[in-house]
Design a protein around this motif. Sequence first.
Motif, PDB file in Angstrom:
ATOM      1  N   MET A  50      64.135 -44.199 -23.601  1.00  0.00           N
ATOM      2  CA  MET A  50      63.230 -44.229 -24.748  1.00  0.00           C
ATOM      3  C   MET A  50      62.423 -45.527 -24.694  1.00  0.00           C
ATOM      4  N   ASP A  51      61.151 -45.446 -25.063  1.00  0.00           N
ATOM      5  CA  ASP A  51      60.234 -46.577 -24.922  1.00  0.00           C
ATOM      6  C   ASP A  51      60.750 -47.857 -25.566  1.00  0.00           C
ATOM      7  N   SER A  52      61.194 -47.770 -26.813  1.00  0.00           N
ATOM      8  CA  SER A  52      61.616 -48.990 -27.522  1.00  0.00           C
ATOM      9  C   SER A  52      62.793 -49.666 -26.834  1.00  0.00           C
ATOM     10  N   VAL A  53      63.736 -48.876 -26.347  1.00  0.00           N
ATOM     11  CA  VAL A  53      64.922 -49.445 -25.684  1.00  0.00           C
ATOM     12  C   VAL A  53      64.542 -49.980 -24.309  1.00  0.00           C
ATOM     13  N   SER A  54      63.711 -49.241 -23.599  1.00  0.00           N
ATOM     14  CA  SER A  54      63.283 -49.664 -22.265  1.00  0.00           C
ATOM     15  C   SER A  54      62.489 -50.972 -22.323  1.00  0.00           C
ATOM     16  N   ILE A  55      61.606 -51.089 -23.308  1.00  0.00           N
ATOM     17  CA  ILE A  55      60.839 -52.327 -23.473  1.00  0.00           C
ATOM     18  C   ILE A  55      61.767 -53.481 -23.798  1.00  0.00           C
ATOM     19  N   SER A  56      62.725 -53.230 -24.671  1.00  0.00           N
ATOM     20  CA  SER A  56      63.680 -54.274 -25.054  1.00  0.00           C
ATOM     21  C   SER A  56      64.517 -54.738 -23.866  1.00  0.00           C
ATOM     22  N   GLU A  57      64.955 -53.788 -23.045  1.00  0.00           N
ATOM     23  CA  GLU A  57      65.832 -54.112 -21.917  1.00  0.00           C
ATOM     24  C   GLU A  57      65.073 -54.616 -20.681  1.00  0.00           C
ATOM     25  N   PHE A  58      63.938 -53.973 -20.371  1.00  0.00           N
ATOM     26  CA  PHE A  58      63.256 -54.242 -19.108  1.00  0.00           C
ATOM     27  C   PHE A  58      61.829 -54.752 -19.259  1.00  0.00           C
ATOM     28  N   GLY A  59      61.314 -54.759 -20.480  1.00  0.00           N
ATOM     29  CA  GLY A  59      59.954 -55.226 -20.699  1.00  0.00           C
ATOM     30  C   GLY A  59      58.877 -54.223 -20.349  1.00  0.00           C
ATOM     31  N   ALA A  60      59.261 -52.972 -20.090  1.00  0.00           N
ATOM     32  CA  ALA A  60      58.293 -51.931 -19.733  1.00  0.00           C
ATOM     33  C   ALA A  60      58.868 -50.568 -20.074  1.00  0.00           C
ATOM     34  N   ILE A  61      57.980 -49.583 -20.155  1.00  0.00           N
ATOM     35  CA  ILE A  61      58.432 -48.214 -20.395  1.00  0.00           C
ATOM     36  C   ILE A  61      58.665 -47.513 -19.058  1.00  0.00           C
ATOM     37  N   VAL A  62      59.386 -46.411 -19.098  1.00  0.00           N
ATOM     38  CA  VAL A  62      59.577 -45.577 -17.916  1.00  0.00           C
ATOM     39  C   VAL A  62      58.314 -44.729 -17.774  1.00  0.00           C
ATOM     40  N   SER A  63      57.637 -44.855 -16.644  1.00  0.00           N
ATOM     41  CA  SER A  63      56.415 -44.075 -16.418  1.00  0.00           C
ATOM     42  C   SER A  63      56.788 -42.623 -16.122  1.00  0.00           C
ATOM     43  N   LYS A  64      55.798 -41.762 -16.188  1.00  0.00           N
ATOM     44  CA  LYS A  64      56.025 -40.356 -15.849  1.00  0.00           C
ATOM     45  C   LYS A  64      56.526 -40.237 -14.412  1.00  0.00           C
ATOM     46  N   GLU A  65      55.916 -40.984 -13.506  1.00  0.00           N
ATOM     47  CA  GLU A  65      56.304 -40.923 -12.093  1.00  0.00           C
ATOM     48  C   GLU A  65      57.748 -41.378 -11.896  1.00  0.00           C
ATOM     49  N   GLU A  66      58.123 -42.476 -12.565  1.00  0.00           N
ATOM     50  CA  GLU A  66      59.514 -42.953 -12.480  1.00  0.00           C
ATOM     51  C   GLU A  66      60.459 -41.911 -13.058  1.00  0.00           C
ATOM     52  N   GLY A  67      60.075 -41.317 -14.181  1.00  0.00           N
ATOM     53  CA  GLY A  67      60.897 -40.286 -14.810  1.00  0.00           C
ATOM     54  C   GLY A  67      61.111 -39.095 -13.898  1.00  0.00           C
ATOM     55  N   ILE A  68      60.053 -38.667 -13.213  1.00  0.00           N
ATOM     56  CA  ILE A  68      60.165 -37.552 -12.271  1.00  0.00           C
ATOM     57  C   ILE A  68      61.146 -37.896 -11.161  1.00  0.00           C
ATOM     58  N   GLU A  69      61.036 -39.085 -10.609  1.00  0.00           N
ATOM     59  CA  GLU A  69      61.942 -39.494  -9.534  1.00  0.00           C
ATOM     60  C   GLU A  69      63.397 -39.560 -10.022  1.00  0.00           C
ATOM     61  N   ILE A  70      63.609 -40.046 -11.231  1.00  0.00           N
ATOM     62  CA  ILE A  70      64.965 -40.128 -11.785  1.00  0.00           C
ATOM     63  C   ILE A  70      65.530 -38.730 -11.974  1.00  0.00           C
ATOM     64  N   ILE A  71      64.737 -37.810 -12.530  1.00  0.00           N
ATOM     65  CA  ILE A  71      65.212 -36.436 -12.721  1.00  0.00           C
ATOM     66  C   ILE A  71      65.568 -35.812 -11.381  1.00  0.00           C
ATOM     67  N   LYS A  72      64.690 -35.970 -10.395  1.00  0.00           N
ATOM     68  CA  LYS A  72      64.970 -35.380  -9.078  1.00  0.00           C
ATOM     69  C   LYS A  72      66.264 -35.951  -8.491  1.00  0.00           C
ATOM     70  N   ARG A  73      66.483 -37.245  -8.632  1.00  0.00           N
ATOM     71  CA  ARG A  73      67.744 -37.836  -8.150  1.00  0.00           C
ATOM     72  C   ARG A  73      68.928 -37.251  -8.893  1.00  0.00           C
ATOM     73  N   GLN A  74      68.834 -37.188 -10.223  1.00  0.00           N
ATOM     74  CA  GLN A  74      69.954 -36.701 -11.019  1.00  0.00           C
ATOM     75  C   GLN A  74      70.284 -35.244 -10.700  1.00  0.00           C
ATOM     76  N   ILE A  75      69.273 -34.428 -10.473  1.00  0.00           N
ATOM     77  CA  ILE A  75      69.506 -33.007 -10.214  1.00  0.00           C
ATOM     78  C   ILE A  75      69.859 -32.758  -8.755  1.00  0.00           C
ATOM     79  N   LEU A  76      69.096 -33.322  -7.829  1.00  0.00           N
ATOM     80  CA  LEU A  76      69.270 -32.997  -6.432  1.00  0.00           C
ATOM     81  C   LEU A  76      70.396 -33.762  -5.754  1.00  0.00           C
ATOM     82  N   GLU A  77      70.720 -34.940  -6.275  1.00  0.00           N
ATOM     83  CA  GLU A  77      71.782 -35.732  -5.659  1.00  0.00           C
ATOM     84  C   GLU A  77      73.044 -35.769  -6.520  1.00  0.00           C
ATOM     85  N   GLY A  78      72.918 -35.268  -7.745  1.00  0.00           N
ATOM     86  CA  GLY A  78      74.019 -35.335  -8.699  1.00  0.00           C
ATOM     87  C   GLY A  78      75.082 -34.379  -8.407  1.00  0.00           C
TER      88      GLY A  78
END
Length: 78
Positions: A50-78
């Motif tokens: 979530m944007d507010s938590v991501s900004i607080s923790e990392f100083g940035a939001i998760v981009s759409k591209e990053e989100g796609i890569e995370i989903i693919k890792r979670q589904i295809l490698e999980g």
Amino acid sequence: MKMNPYFSLGLDYHEIMDLPPGDLHNFLELSSREEIINWLQWNDPNGIYMDSVSISEFGAIVSKEEGIEIIKRQILEG
């Protein structure tokens, strides 16, 4: 019985897990960033997506591209 959340393209959150890798990538490219972040939060409630938590923790939001890569890792490698 609780219904599964749906993407605007018609598949529910569980159904995308059964897509072949190429179809999954294409589906996610057509999905909105908000839908991708919502799926990540649904799939991993303890994750920092979530944007507010991501900004607080990392100083940035998760981009759409990053989100796609995370989903693919979670589904295809999980």
